[in-house]
Motif scaffolding. Sequence first.
Motif, PDB file in Angstrom:
ATOM      1  N   PHE A  55       0.827  -1.204   0.000  1.00  0.00           N
ATOM      2  CA  PHE A  55       0.000   0.000   0.000  1.00  0.00           C
ATOM      3  C   PHE A  55       0.865   1.261   0.000  1.00  0.00           C
ATOM      4  CE2 PHE A  55      -2.071   3.365   2.474  1.00  0.00           C
ATOM      5  CZ  PHE A  55      -3.147   3.627   1.637  1.00  0.00           C
ATOM      6  N   VAL A  56       1.884   1.286   0.849  1.00  0.00           N
ATOM      7  CA  VAL A  56       2.781   2.448   0.918  1.00  0.00           C
ATOM      8  C   VAL A  56       3.496   2.651  -0.411  1.00  0.00           C
ATOM      9  CG1 VAL A  56       4.870   3.353   2.008  1.00  0.00           C
ATOM     10  CG2 VAL A  56       3.065   2.343   3.414  1.00  0.00           C
ATOM     11  N   MET A  57       3.996   1.579  -1.010  1.00  0.00           N
ATOM     12  CA  MET A  57       4.721   1.707  -2.270  1.00  0.00           C
ATOM     13  C   MET A  57       3.782   2.138  -3.409  1.00  0.00           C
ATOM     14  SD  MET A  57       7.707   1.341  -1.363  1.00  0.00           S
ATOM     15  CE  MET A  57       8.647   1.250  -2.854  1.00  0.00           C
ATOM     16  N   PRO A  62       2.446   5.546  -7.843  1.00  0.00           N
ATOM     17  CA  PRO A  62       1.201   5.063  -8.468  1.00  0.00           C
ATOM     18  C   PRO A  62       1.445   4.603  -9.900  1.00  0.00           C
ATOM     19  CG  PRO A  62       1.165   7.455  -8.293  1.00  0.00           C
ATOM     20  CD  PRO A  62       2.419   6.977  -7.617  1.00  0.00           C
ATOM     21  N   ASN A  63       0.640   3.695 -10.375  1.00  0.00           N
ATOM     22  CA  ASN A  63       0.788   3.188 -11.750  1.00  0.00           C
ATOM     23  C   ASN A  63       0.282   4.189 -12.715  1.00  0.00           C
ATOM     24  OD1 ASN A  63       2.072   0.916 -10.941  1.00  0.00           O
ATOM     25  ND2 ASN A  63       0.243  -0.368 -10.972  1.00  0.00           N
TER      26      ASN A  63
END
Length: 63
Positions: A55-57, A62-63
């Motif tokens: 979640f953090v990454m 974001p994609n």
Amino acid sequence: MFKKFVNYCKTCYDELAHKTTWPTRAQLTHSAVIVLSASLIIALVVFCMDSVFRFVMQTIYPN
């Protein structure tokens, strides 16, 4: 040399068959339940840590 090996094998068998105290079925079951429970708890902790890290990454990148 062969006689020493045979004597060693006899001694090992005697030790395992007559001098070793083996756990009872109830003790083995209890130990197995404890190991299974600890493994599941550790797996859940690792899963939660992985989910938080993912979640953090994804928030940072974001994609």
